[in-house]
Design a protein around this motif. Structure first.
Motif, mmCIF file in Angstrom:
data_model
loop_
_atom_site.group_PDB
_atom_site.id
_atom_site.type_symbol
_atom_site.label_atom_id
_atom_site.label_comp_id
_atom_site.label_asym_id
_atom_site.label_seq_id
_atom_site.Cartn_x
_atom_site.Cartn_y
_atom_site.Cartn_z
ATOM 1 N N UNK A 1 6.390 20.608 18.605
ATOM 2 C CA UNK A 1 7.387 21.581 18.150
ATOM 3 C C UNK A 1 7.082 22.040 16.729
ATOM 4 N N UNK A 2 6.641 21.104 15.879
ATOM 5 C CA UNK A 2 6.336 21.471 14.496
ATOM 6 C C UNK A 2 5.214 22.509 14.461
ATOM 7 N N UNK A 3 4.266 22.393 15.422
ATOM 8 C CA UNK A 3 3.106 23.294 15.400
ATOM 9 C C UNK A 3 3.265 24.524 16.278
ATOM 10 N N UNK B 1 7.423 10.368 24.543
ATOM 11 C CA UNK B 1 7.818 11.759 24.751
ATOM 12 C C UNK B 1 8.391 12.355 23.475
ATOM 13 N N UNK B 2 9.256 11.598 22.789
ATOM 14 C CA UNK B 2 9.852 12.131 21.558
ATOM 15 C C UNK B 2 8.769 12.467 20.541
ATOM 16 N N UNK B 3 7.797 11.563 20.378
ATOM 17 C CA UNK B 3 6.711 11.816 19.421
ATOM 18 C C UNK B 3 5.959 13.085 19.807
ATOM 19 N N UNK B 4 5.572 13.167 21.095
ATOM 20 C CA UNK B 4 4.780 14.317 21.522
ATOM 21 C C UNK B 4 5.554 15.617 21.356
ATOM 22 N N UNK B 5 6.828 15.615 21.759
ATOM 23 C CA UNK B 5 7.626 16.844 21.658
ATOM 24 C C UNK B 5 7.765 17.261 20.197
#
Lengths: 350, 339
Positions: free
Chosen positions: B267-269, B259-263
């Motif tokens: 978020x960056x994009x 989840x942290x990776x996906x979020x």
């Protein structure tokens, strides 16, 4: 009723209220309001007339001022409840307003004009759904075109996605060949190359292929989804290889094995991918925004964003169009939510 | 392709008939292909369309992006462009002080970087917290759990444009939020014209739109934790808070990392919802990186594809670093997990 009360007062293991129960219910009820409230408010607003939309404070339900046709006046007049000088109240129609004085007539006896201070009159209102908001955009905004473009892109892209991804998944699950792992890794690596990183060169490639301002330019770059290949391959791996071998014994061609044996058995995974693909393609925004610059090619999403970004936003149309744009996704949500949630929980991919 | 629509649903033989017919026609030439190339050739045939599309629309742009970032001018096609070496990167990094976007040659780029950094830090933290709390609550012994799960999941399917418009409408001067505050005796406020409120709105709206997705992944992780672990802990008289830190959190770690990776990556994009909600404004207060790239490359009066490409490569590098960092963390977590 007693069922609802029992449901609402259910406690952990029959013990008394624990503070976590209160937090739980506060969170859930709050979540219900915050999650559904905005969308419900939008749908409700979409039935209001432009005048009602500009009002503050807004009303919850759509109201309009009642109108009445009075003898001797061409246009229907607004009805007001006015307090007269002698303190009595009467329902009068407003002929015109000059400054703070409103000239009114009694609809039944239109001969005599009564002057009333505007602070002493309140509009007579009735509930009315402004369905014009929905019917007018069809003639006004090329709305039918956008709808058609969106449907065309969604359906075509989903069909191609299903065919292309299932073929690749079949090759990656039922054949042994050199570079198979390499191909799988390559496909998964494309998950790490988002559109926002490659949009400049992708635009030049799509233009070079003559697909700029062309719906196929929206469709083609999206159809080879790594997620789709992954979901389908994982599913096909569970189909026993013996089935394939037996079919080969019976002189079935590889193509027949693919579409007569493997594809029907993969139906549940194909259904999940189809649902995902429909939602993805229906909702796509940035790429269509880049590729489509001619008005008649806009998809719903692009059309909505362009019209809502104008200086004088015609909110009554925008709201109604937004509701129409929501409909397919809400239908998917209501009827197919189970497939999606299990799909996400199973693969961690969206 | 449209002639045989909805082959995915079982609308009966009527719909399937043309599909069978089409597939049957394809069989003869493909048998010939199979005789000519053997079974290995067929594997390549099945893989080909997908790989071709990936090659043309993902890998090729990925590689020529580097070439783009080293060219200048406004021409679209690569051969027409002039080589400028690292000129575009030099321009992006031409700053007297990196902490002050105003001192940079490309001040909008650095404003976008600064905004995105703040957005990522705040949005990711809040998103993880909100999704985790929601998942923990949904994992309790609830009546009508699937209903409550659906409540939080519902906005995930909405298009970003619809999400943006829903909230733009709520935050209007005559919107629902002002209506609520008016009821409590406050004056109406034009939220999206206020720099700080607009920034906060982009964070809140993106959490509203996506939290259901992450909640679902975390909930799946929570439900995979064996119940007898908690029973054993209760038997030993372990306090619930301790059980959370010692059982729930460590066993949830794999899902939490996903989840942290996906979020983070999303978020960056961030772009779509924000573009519709605020358009990057007021001023540049909600201008994020993807919008900067889009505007520099496509929408601005003076298009500069080279500069946009260079910025997009920098963003891609950040994404790769973030992913590798998380993968590394995940591995060390697994190694050190057994204590």
């Amino acid at each position: 009723m007693s069922g609802i009360v029992r449901f609402l007062t259910r406690r952990r293991g029959g013990k008394g209220w624990h503070w976590t129960d209160i937090v739980t219910w506060a969170w859930l009820i709050g979540g219900l309001l915050v999650m559904f409230g905005p969308a419900v408010w939008l749908v409700g607003s979409s039935f209001k007339s432009p005048a009602a939309l500009a009002e503050f404070p807004p009303t919850i339900l759509p109201y309009v001022t009642q109108k009445v046709t009075v003898e001797g006046y061409d246009k229907p007049l607004d009805l007001y409840e006015a307090t007269l000088e002698d303190g009595s109240t009467a329902v009068l129609a407003e002929v015109r307003r000059i400054g703070v004085v409103s000239q009114m007539v009694d609809p039944k006896d239109p001969g005599e004009i009564v002057k009333v201070n505007i602070a002493k009159r309140t509009p007579v209102r009735e509930m009315s759904f402004a369905t014009d908001n929905y019917t007018e955009p069809f003639t006004h905004f090329d709305f039918v075109r956008y709808l058609w473009n969106s449907v065309f892109v969604t359906v075509t892209a989903t069909l191609i996605t299903l065919v292309v991804n299932s073929m690749a998944a079949f090759a990656l699950s039922k054949y042994e060949f050199r570079g198979r792992t390499m191909a799988m890794l390559l496909i998964l690596a494309t998950l790490m190359v988002p559109l926002s990183v490659i949009m400049v060169p992708l635009y030049s490639i799509v233009s070079a292929l003559g697909l700029f301002n062309n719906l196929w330019g929206v469709i083609l770059p999206t159809v080879a989804t790594p997620t789709g290949v992954f979901i389908l391959r994982q599913y096909m791996l569970t189909i026993p290889d013996e089935l394939v071998d037996a079919a080969r014994m019976d002189k079935a061609s590889e193509w027949q094995i693919y579409w007569r044996i493997i594809l029907p058995l993969t139906a549940p995974a194909l259904a999940v991918l189809a649902i995902f693909s429909v939602v993805w393609r229906w909702n796509d925004f940035l790429w269509p925004l880049i590729v489509l610059s001619r008005k008649e090619l806009y998809t719903l999403q692009v059309g909505l964003s362009i019209y809502s970004g104008e200086l004088n936003v015609q909110w009554h149309f925008i709201l109604a169009m937004t509701v129409v744009t929501m409909i397919p996704v809400v239908l998917v949500f209501i009827f197919l939510q189970r497939f999606i949630t299990t799909g996400i929980a199973g693969t961690g991919l969206k | 392709m449209r002639t045989h629509n909805s082959g995915k649903s079982s609308l009966g033989a009527l719909v399937m008939a043309p599909i069978h017919f089409l597939m049957g026609i394809l069989d003869a030439p493909l048998r010939w292909l199979q005789r000519a190339t053997g079974i290995g050739g067929m594997a390549a045939f099945f893989l080909m369309p997908n790989m071709l599309i990936f090659g043309i629309f993902v890998l090729l742009p990925f590689f020529i992006n580097f070439a783009y970032s080293m060219t200048g001018g406004t021409a679209l096609f690569l051969p027409d462009r002039t080589f400028v070496g690292a000129g575009q990167y030099a321009r992006l990094f031409d700053c007297r002080s990196y902490l002050d976007p105003g001192s940079c040659a490309e001040d909008t780029f650095w404003t976008a970087v600064k905004n995105t950094a703040w957005f990522v830090v705040l949005q990711v933290t809040l998103m993880i917290l909100v999704s985790l709390v929601t998942a923990l609550i949904l994992n309790r012994d609830l009546a009508a759990r699937s209903f409550w799960r659906a409540v939080f999941f519902f906005p995930v399917l909405l298009s970003p444009v619809v999400v943006g418009l829903i909230w733009k409408w709520i935050l209007q001067r005559q919107g629902l939020l002002n209506f609520g505050l008016y009821g409590l005796g406050f004056d109406p406020h034009v939220w999206l014209n206020d720099r700080n409120w607009a920034f906060a709105a982009t964070i809140g709206v993106s959490i509203w739109a996506h939290m259901g997705f992450y909640t679902l992944i975390l909930l799946a992780g929570l439900q995979a934790i064996p119940k007898d672990l908690y029973e054993a802990a209760e038997m030993d008289g372990t306090r619930p808070a301790r059980a959370f830190w010692r059982i729930t959190l460590p066993l949830l770690m794999p899902n939490l990392l996903v989840v942290v990776v996906l979020v983070l990556i999303r978020a960056v994009q961030i772009f779509d919802e924000v573009y519709v909600l605020t358009g990057g404004g007021p001023g540049t207060s909600t201008l994020y990186l993807t919008q900067y790239i889009y505007e520099t490359g496509f929408a601005a009066q003076l298009r500069n594809p080279g500069l946009a490409a260079a910025a997009s490569i920098l963003m891609g590098a950040v994404l790769v670093v973030l992913t590798l960092l998380q993968l590394g963390l995940g591995r060390s977590e697994k190694k050190g997990g057994r204590k």
